[in-house]
Design a protein around this motif. Structure first.
Motif, PDB file in Angstrom:
ATOM      1  N   ASP A   1       0.851  -1.174   0.000  1.00  0.00           N
ATOM      2  CA  ASP A   1       0.000   0.000   0.000  1.00  0.00           C
ATOM      3  C   ASP A   1       0.890   1.229   0.000  1.00  0.00           C
ATOM      4  O   ASP A   1       1.659   1.450   0.923  1.00  0.00           O
ATOM      5  CB  ASP A   1      -0.889  -0.069   1.229  1.00  0.00           C
ATOM      6  N   LEU A   2       0.792   2.038  -1.019  1.00  0.00           N
ATOM      7  CA  LEU A   2       1.648   3.215  -1.132  1.00  0.00           C
ATOM      8  C   LEU A   2       1.062   4.418  -0.423  1.00  0.00           C
ATOM      9  O   LEU A   2       1.565   5.524  -0.570  1.00  0.00           O
ATOM     10  CB  LEU A   2       1.883   3.547  -2.611  1.00  0.00           C
ATOM     11  N   THR A   3       0.014   4.252   0.349  1.00  0.00           N
ATOM     12  CA  THR A   3      -0.609   5.401   0.983  1.00  0.00           C
ATOM     13  C   THR A   3      -0.235   5.569   2.445  1.00  0.00           C
ATOM     14  O   THR A   3      -0.350   6.648   2.981  1.00  0.00           O
ATOM     15  CB  THR A   3      -2.148   5.323   0.890  1.00  0.00           C
ATOM     16  N   GLY A   4       0.203   4.535   3.106  1.00  0.00           N
ATOM     17  CA  GLY A   4       0.476   4.640   4.540  1.00  0.00           C
ATOM     18  C   GLY A   4       1.822   4.041   4.857  1.00  0.00           C
ATOM     19  O   GLY A   4       2.769   4.205   4.109  1.00  0.00           O
ATOM     20  N   ASP A   5       1.908   3.357   5.989  1.00  0.00           N
ATOM     21  CA  ASP A   5       3.147   2.677   6.330  1.00  0.00           C
ATOM     22  C   ASP A   5       3.413   1.616   5.280  1.00  0.00           C
ATOM     23  O   ASP A   5       2.552   0.800   4.972  1.00  0.00           O
ATOM     24  CB  ASP A   5       3.043   2.014   7.716  1.00  0.00           C
ATOM     25  N   TRP A   6       4.605   1.645   4.781  1.00  0.00           N
ATOM     26  CA  TRP A   6       4.943   0.784   3.667  1.00  0.00           C
ATOM     27  C   TRP A   6       5.763  -0.365   4.194  1.00  0.00           C
ATOM     28  O   TRP A   6       6.896  -0.195   4.604  1.00  0.00           O
ATOM     29  CB  TRP A   6       5.711   1.607   2.658  1.00  0.00           C
ATOM     30  N   ASP A  36      10.218  11.970   0.949  1.00  0.00           N
ATOM     31  CA  ASP A  36       9.826  12.315   2.318  1.00  0.00           C
ATOM     32  C   ASP A  36       8.762  11.348   2.845  1.00  0.00           C
ATOM     33  O   ASP A  36       8.849  10.871   3.973  1.00  0.00           O
ATOM     34  CB  ASP A  36       9.300  13.753   2.353  1.00  0.00           C
ATOM     35  N   HIS A  37       7.784  11.050   2.017  1.00  0.00           N
ATOM     36  CA  HIS A  37       6.695  10.145   2.387  1.00  0.00           C
ATOM     37  C   HIS A  37       7.243   8.788   2.832  1.00  0.00           C
ATOM     38  O   HIS A  37       6.854   8.256   3.874  1.00  0.00           O
ATOM     39  CB  HIS A  37       5.762   9.987   1.179  1.00  0.00           C
ATOM     40  N   TYR A  38       8.150   8.237   2.047  1.00  0.00           N
ATOM     41  CA  TYR A  38       8.680   6.908   2.369  1.00  0.00           C
ATOM     42  C   TYR A  38       9.788   6.938   3.407  1.00  0.00           C
ATOM     43  O   TYR A  38       9.952   5.964   4.150  1.00  0.00           O
ATOM     44  CB  TYR A  38       9.092   6.186   1.086  1.00  0.00           C
ATOM     45  N   ALA A  39      10.495   8.036   3.506  1.00  0.00           N
ATOM     46  CA  ALA A  39      11.502   8.164   4.569  1.00  0.00           C
ATOM     47  C   ALA A  39      10.827   8.108   5.937  1.00  0.00           C
ATOM     48  O   ALA A  39      11.349   7.499   6.872  1.00  0.00           O
ATOM     49  CB  ALA A  39      12.285   9.462   4.411  1.00  0.00           C
ATOM     50  N   LYS A  40       9.657   8.695   6.041  1.00  0.00           N
ATOM     51  CA  LYS A  40       8.898   8.667   7.304  1.00  0.00           C
ATOM     52  C   LYS A  40       8.524   7.244   7.704  1.00  0.00           C
ATOM     53  O   LYS A  40       8.321   6.960   8.877  1.00  0.00           O
ATOM     54  CB  LYS A  40       7.644   9.531   7.199  1.00  0.00           C
ATOM     55  N   ALA A  41       8.440   6.360   6.728  1.00  0.00           N
ATOM     56  CA  ALA A  41       8.124   4.956   6.992  1.00  0.00           C
ATOM     57  C   ALA A  41       9.395   4.116   7.095  1.00  0.00           C
ATOM     58  O   ALA A  41       9.327   2.894   7.181  1.00  0.00           O
ATOM     59  CB  ALA A  41       7.218   4.412   5.899  1.00  0.00           C
ATOM     60  N   GLY A  42      10.561   4.774   7.048  1.00  0.00           N
ATOM     61  CA  GLY A  42      11.822   4.077   7.238  1.00  0.00           C
ATOM     62  C   GLY A  42      12.473   3.541   5.977  1.00  0.00           C
ATOM     63  O   GLY A  42      13.376   2.713   6.056  1.00  0.00           O
ATOM     64  N   HIS A  43      12.058   4.010   4.819  1.00  0.00           N
ATOM     65  CA  HIS A  43      12.625   3.507   3.565  1.00  0.00           C
ATOM     66  C   HIS A  43      13.676   4.448   3.015  1.00  0.00           C
ATOM     67  O   HIS A  43      13.512   5.663   3.035  1.00  0.00           O
ATOM     68  CB  HIS A  43      11.511   3.269   2.551  1.00  0.00           C
ATOM     69  N   SER A  44      14.724   3.860   2.511  1.00  0.00           N
ATOM     70  CA  SER A  44      15.838   4.638   1.966  1.00  0.00           C
ATOM     71  C   SER A  44      15.489   5.202   0.592  1.00  0.00           C
ATOM     72  O   SER A  44      14.584   4.705  -0.096  1.00  0.00           O
ATOM     73  CB  SER A  44      17.074   3.750   1.834  1.00  0.00           C
ATOM     74  N   ALA A  45      16.241   6.205   0.179  1.00  0.00           N
ATOM     75  CA  ALA A  45      16.073   6.765  -1.160  1.00  0.00           C
ATOM     76  C   ALA A  45      16.323   5.684  -2.208  1.00  0.00           C
ATOM     77  O   ALA A  45      15.641   5.645  -3.239  1.00  0.00           O
ATOM     78  CB  ALA A  45      17.013   7.945  -1.355  1.00  0.00           C
TER      79      ALA A  45
END
Length: 108
Positions: A1-6, A36-45
């Motif tokens: 789900d690309l909308t919340g915690d990934w 920014d969205h995915y960094a907040k969920a702990g994902h790297s660039a």
């Protein structure tokens, strides 16, 4: 789900066949917001580059026409795109999905 915690399973190689990476998707990503969205969920660039922003090359991929209704299209929230562009959660197999499956898995 690309909308919340990934979850980490979304970052896995199975994303290789998801519709948001289709060569003709032309999603107007707001790239800084995507990171920014995915960094907040702990994902790297690097994860985001590979699993979200990467588009497959048309000469190296078997595909049908882009299908915004595909069950293989991950949700894309309007908050990480430019303009008014989003995809909700597709819960039904689309007609284009069915056509692709018939082509990929013909009756033997």
């Amino acid at each position: 789900d690309l909308t919340g915690d990934w979850s980490s399973d979304v970052c896995s190689s199975d994303l290789a066949e998801h519709e948001h990476q289709h060569p003709e998707a032309n999603i107007p990503w707001d790239v800084p917001k995507v990171y920014d969205h995915y960094a907040k969920a702990g994902h790297s660039a690097e994860d985001v580059d590979e699993s979200v922003l990467h588009t497959f090359e048309s000469n190296k991929t078997t595909y049908t026409a882009y299908d915004k209704q595909s069950i293989m299209h991950y949700p894309v929230p309007n908050t990480i795109t430019i303009g008014d562009w989003e995809v909700g959660l597709n819960k039904m197999i689309s007609e284009k999905d069915k056509a692709f499956m018939r082509k990929a898995y013909p009756k033997g």
